[in-house]
Design an enzyme around this catalytic site. Structure first.
Site, PDB file in Angstrom:
ATOM      1  N   GLU A 197       0.765  -0.967   0.012  1.00 58.44           N
ATOM      2  CA  GLU A 197       0.002   0.179   0.053  1.00 58.44           C
ATOM      3  C   GLU A 197       1.021   1.250  -0.052  1.00 58.44           C
ATOM      4  O   GLU A 197       1.459   1.639   1.164  1.00 58.44           O
ATOM      5  CB  GLU A 197      -0.663   0.040   1.318  1.00 58.44           C
ATOM      6  CG  GLU A 197      -1.768  -1.105   1.241  1.00 58.44           C
ATOM      7  CD  GLU A 197      -3.113  -1.099   0.308  1.00 58.44           C
ATOM      8  OE1 GLU A 197      -3.027   0.146   0.026  1.00 58.44           O
ATOM      9  OE2 GLU A 197      -3.714  -2.244  -0.029  1.00 58.44           O
TER      10      GLU A 197
ATOM     11  N   GLU B 238       3.879  13.556  -3.919  1.00 56.78           N
ATOM     12  CA  GLU B 238       2.928  13.795  -2.861  1.00 56.78           C
ATOM     13  C   GLU B 238       3.491  14.650  -2.146  1.00 56.78           C
ATOM     14  O   GLU B 238       4.534  14.935  -1.525  1.00 56.78           O
ATOM     15  CB  GLU B 238       3.137  12.317  -1.888  1.00 56.78           C
ATOM     16  CG  GLU B 238       2.035  11.416  -2.314  1.00 56.78           C
ATOM     17  CD  GLU B 238       2.273  10.117  -1.191  1.00 56.78           C
ATOM     18  OE1 GLU B 238       3.316   9.661  -0.852  1.00 56.78           O
ATOM     19  OE2 GLU B 238       1.226   9.627  -0.550  1.00 56.78           O
TER      20      GLU B 238
HETATM   21  P1  NAP Z   1       8.237   5.279   4.756  1.00 58.76           P
HETATM   22  O1  NAP Z   1       9.448   6.002   4.950  1.00 58.76           O
HETATM   23  O2  NAP Z   1       8.290   4.235   3.427  1.00 58.76           O
HETATM   24  O3  NAP Z   1       8.091   4.266   6.194  1.00 58.76           O
HETATM   25  C1  NAP Z   1       7.134   3.306   6.202  1.00 58.76           C
HETATM   26  C2  NAP Z   1       7.527   2.170   7.040  1.00 58.76           C
HETATM   27  O4  NAP Z   1       8.527   1.403   6.339  1.00 58.76           O
HETATM   28  C3  NAP Z   1       8.083   2.491   8.548  1.00 58.76           C
HETATM   29  O5  NAP Z   1       7.858   1.601   9.441  1.00 58.76           O
HETATM   30  C4  NAP Z   1       9.667   2.733   8.092  1.00 58.76           C
HETATM   31  O6  NAP Z   1      10.582   2.554   9.186  1.00 58.76           O
HETATM   32  C5  NAP Z   1       9.905   1.539   7.295  1.00 58.76           C
HETATM   33  N1  NAP Z   1      10.928   1.417   6.602  1.00 58.76           N
HETATM   34  C6  NAP Z   1      11.785   2.688   6.111  1.00 58.76           C
HETATM   35  N2  NAP Z   1      12.865   2.172   5.303  1.00 58.76           N
HETATM   36  C7  NAP Z   1      12.778   0.812   5.485  1.00 58.76           C
HETATM   37  C8  NAP Z   1      13.658  -0.256   5.066  1.00 58.76           C
HETATM   38  N3  NAP Z   1      14.679  -0.011   4.094  1.00 58.76           N
HETATM   39  N4  NAP Z   1      13.212  -1.801   5.052  1.00 58.76           N
HETATM   40  C9  NAP Z   1      12.467  -1.902   6.079  1.00 58.76           C
HETATM   41  N5  NAP Z   1      11.411  -0.913   6.427  1.00 58.76           N
HETATM   42  C10 NAP Z   1      11.788   0.315   6.242  1.00 58.76           C
HETATM   43  O7  NAP Z   1       6.865   5.985   4.594  1.00 58.76           O
HETATM   44  P2  NAP Z   1       6.500   6.734   5.779  1.00 58.76           P
HETATM   45  O8  NAP Z   1       6.987   8.241   5.608  1.00 58.76           O
HETATM   46  O9  NAP Z   1       6.436   6.108   7.262  1.00 58.76           O
HETATM   47  O10 NAP Z   1       4.751   7.051   5.464  1.00 58.76           O
HETATM   48  C11 NAP Z   1       4.390   8.044   4.501  1.00 58.76           C
HETATM   49  C12 NAP Z   1       4.323   7.166   3.009  1.00 58.76           C
HETATM   50  O11 NAP Z   1       3.141   6.009   3.241  1.00 58.76           O
HETATM   51  C13 NAP Z   1       3.529   8.203   2.008  1.00 58.76           C
HETATM   52  O12 NAP Z   1       4.017   7.890   0.816  1.00 58.76           O
HETATM   53  C14 NAP Z   1       2.103   7.540   1.891  1.00 58.76           C
HETATM   54  O13 NAP Z   1       1.209   7.809   0.773  1.00 58.76           O
HETATM   55  C15 NAP Z   1       2.043   6.116   2.221  1.00 58.76           C
HETATM   56  N6  NAP Z   1       0.835   5.573   2.948  1.00 58.76           N
HETATM   57  C16 NAP Z   1       0.191   4.664   1.921  1.00 58.76           C
HETATM   58  C17 NAP Z   1      -0.958   4.137   2.422  1.00 58.76           C
HETATM   59  C18 NAP Z   1      -1.627   3.126   1.610  1.00 58.76           C
HETATM   60  O14 NAP Z   1      -2.768   2.707   2.133  1.00 58.76           O
HETATM   61  N7  NAP Z   1      -1.471   3.151   0.221  1.00 58.76           N
HETATM   62  C19 NAP Z   1      -1.414   4.437   3.617  1.00 58.76           C
HETATM   63  C20 NAP Z   1      -0.688   5.305   4.484  1.00 58.76           C
HETATM   64  C21 NAP Z   1       0.579   5.724   4.176  1.00 58.76           C
HETATM   65  P3  NAP Z   1      10.749   4.048  10.125  1.00 58.76           P
HETATM   66  O15 NAP Z   1       9.755   4.957  10.214  1.00 58.76           O
HETATM   67  O16 NAP Z   1      11.119   3.337  11.425  1.00 58.76           O
HETATM   68  O17 NAP Z   1      11.799   4.500   9.421  1.00 58.76           O
END
Ligand code: NAP
Length: 528
Positions: free
Chosen positions: A299, A430
């Site tokens: 997602e 975004e």
């Molecule tokens: P993110 O940076 O991709 O982080 C999401 C999760 O992935 C966090 O738990 C993060 O950990 C972890 N993560 C980061 N690097 C990783 C790696 N190399 N290996 C494994 N896990 C890793 O996203 P975010 O900034 O938290 O969230 C915002 C994004 O989520 C936006 O793009 C939004 O559109 C998307 N989103 C999508 C949906 C949907 O249903 N399509 C819903 C909600 C959000 P840490 O935070 O601990 O670094």
């Protein structure tokens, strides 16, 4: 003092993924000794005494620290204050969690569907009984207004209730045989241990949307919540134990995202990765899953168009656009990222919409009447600022807001921008902040072309009173979710997910179960 605010600015400057572990052995449930505001402090004290403010990870039913005692601090984004420390874990602890989930899988997958359903139902009940406290915890660590946070608890708990019911409906098939002495069947079985990686913007719902169906199917999970919002996840996990979900079925680890991710990907015991977050990280996890050919659902990010046609009901369009744009300070994957407005209604819409935005109350999520909290961290504000700078340098005009809020910290003014063009960066990326860019279009064909001109394909919105047009445009939109005359559409009973680079698979609804099931074809021969 080197205030928590200053520390946060240093820590979260522009590179939050360079997370910092602190080697500390003490992790009092609550760092009350540090300067905290009265409101935050009393909320935290209440949560502490209710046992829902956890500061350890959950592995095999036990609350544990990192093996080397290192920790990370969790901040209140509205004040910069430290709420508590949580363990900063890596590969070792993740492997322990995988081993415990793997052990638990043997028994949990054999429990009857009715039993699993009862446990999930009890978990739902506990989440709802504690919805106020969970909402407060969420506001504390994530910043969203309390009412919105409590709303997320109900929404998030709804997935547990829905999938408690679906647990009893995992049917197989009997296929008419191709030979007289054969009988053909399809069995549906749980996929196994699931690695669930979730973001900070919906600290509860993004977890329950995965864990609900996983547990209903008989899978066990290792959850990795965002380092920014682990506390809601831990509180929900505590309630899962209280609900009688056996030790090891739900495990929660947090800390070094790359290390935890690598351990999940490398393990052949982890049969499924389910991820919500950015498209960039989603692609990494998808690539990393190839080595052991895991089942994957993603997602990812969106770039939602919100299309206002000349024949729209203006009030409905304004209300709907406000709902989709400014919820969670614009930090949702389904937030309107581009508001496409037809030329005949453009000026009127811009005026009424701007007036409404002007009146939005910004503040600490615990404040009376606040509808917009802070952004999650300094990096998020800097991203909004750079997108604004790019748009203004290319001719966009500020109708409302346009800068950091006088409250300081990571508060940003609710903003409306006019004369936005599709080549500006905020039309392509975004925004993830409270900025509504208005783009003018002439014809329906142009609106569809603009709407589809992106790699993302998660949610889209249409406002029109013409039923033929609403259907025609819906069919033409390359999006997994379409809201017609409605800006807030998420519900546990409908499939949520994206097309193109917004992801793979669906969450919620009866379709959400398939992501956690394997299909086994059975041929019974020589029956004559
Ligand atoms: P993110 O940076 O991709 O982080 C999401 C999760 O992935 C966090 O738990 C993060 O950990 C972890 N993560 C980061 N690097 C990783 C790696 N190399 N290996 C494994 N896990 C890793 O996203 P975010 O900034 O938290 O969230 C915002 C994004 O989520 C936006 O793009 C939004 O559109 C998307 N989103 C999508 C949906 C949907 O249903 N399509 C819903 C909600 C959000 P840490 O935070 O601990 O670094």
């Amino acid at each position: 003092m080197m205030s928590a605010i200053a520390r946060m600015a240093t820590l979260y400057g522009s590179s939050r993924n360079i997370f910092l572990c602190r080697s500390a052995s003490s992790h009092m449930p609550l760092a009350l000794a540090r300067a905290v505001s009265t409101e935050s402090s009393s909320v935290a004290t209440r949560l502490n005494s209710s046992g829902l403010l956890k500061s350890q990870a959950l592995i095999g039913g036990k609350w544990v620290d990192a093996h080397d005692g290192s920790t990370i601090e969790v901040y209140n984004p509205a004040t910069g204050e430290v709420i508590t420390d949580v363990p900063c874990m890596g590969k070792k602890e993740t492997n322990d969690a995988i081993a415990s989930a793997s052990n638990a899988f043997h028994s949990w997958s054999k429990v009857t569907a009715a039993e699993r359903s009862k446990c999930l139902r009890k978990w739902f009940d506990l989440l709802m009984i504690h919805k106020e406290e969970l909402g407060q915890l969420m506001t504390l660590e994530q910043g969203k207004p309390l009412k919105e946070a409590i709303g997320e608890v109900s929404y998030g708990a709804g997935f547990i209730e829905f999938f408690a019911e679906e647990a009893k409906r995992v049917y197989g098939d009997i296929i008419p045989a191709t030979l007289p002495d054969r009988r053909l069947f399809v069995l549906k079985q749980p996929v196994g241990v699931v690695g669930a990686v979730t973001p900070w913007n919906f600290p509860l719902a993004m977890i329950t949307r995965k864990v609900g169906p996983a547990l209903a199917c008989g899978c066990t999970v290792v959850i990795k919540p965002s380092e920014l919002t682990p506390l809601t996840a831990l509180a929900a996990a505590e309630l899962s134990l209280q609900a009688g979900i056996p030790p090891g079925v739900v495990n929660v680890v947090m800390g070094s995202a790359p290390d935890i991710g690598e351990a999940l990907l490398a393990s052949p015991q982890v049969r499924k990765i389910t991820f919500t977050g950015s498209t960039a990280v989603g692609k990494k996890l998808m690539a990393g899953s190839a080595a052991t050919v895991k089942k994957v659902s993603l997602e990812l990010g969106g770039n939602a168009p919100c299309i206002i046609f000349d024949d729209a009901d203006l009030d409905v369009a304004v209300r709907g656009t406000l709902g989709t744009k400014f919820r969670n300070s614009g930090q949702t994957c389904v937030c309107a990222n581009r508001v496409l407005v037809q030329e005949g209604i453009y000026d009127k819409f811009a005026e009424v919409f701007s007036n409404a935005v002007q009146n939005m109350k910004v503040g600490d999520g615990f404040g009376e009447g606040v509808v917009q909290g802070p952004l999650i961290n300094e990096a998020a504000v800097q991203k909004v600022e750079s997108l604004m700078q790019d748009a203004i340098s290319k001719g966009a005009k500020i109708l409302v807001g346009g800068k950091r809020h006088s409250l300081g910290m990571t508060f940003y003014q609710p903003t409306v921008l006019a004369d936005v063009k599709s080549e500006m960066l905020l039309s392509r990326e975004e925004i993830f902040g409270p900025v509504a860019p208005l783009l003018k279009f002439k014809t329906e064909e142009e609106a569809i072309q603009l709407a589809n001109d992106t790699n993302a394909g998660l949610a889209a919105y249409i406002f029109t009173s013409n039923i033929q047009r609403s259907w025609r445009v819906t069919e033409a939109l390359e999006y997994g979710i379409v809201g017609i005359n409605e800006g807030v559409v998420s519900t546990e009973v409908a499939p949520f997910g994206g097309m193109k680079q917004s992801g793979l698979g669906r969450e919620g609804s009866k379709y959400g179960m398939d992501e956690y099931l394997e299909m086994k074809y059975v041929c019974l021969g020589n029956m004559s």
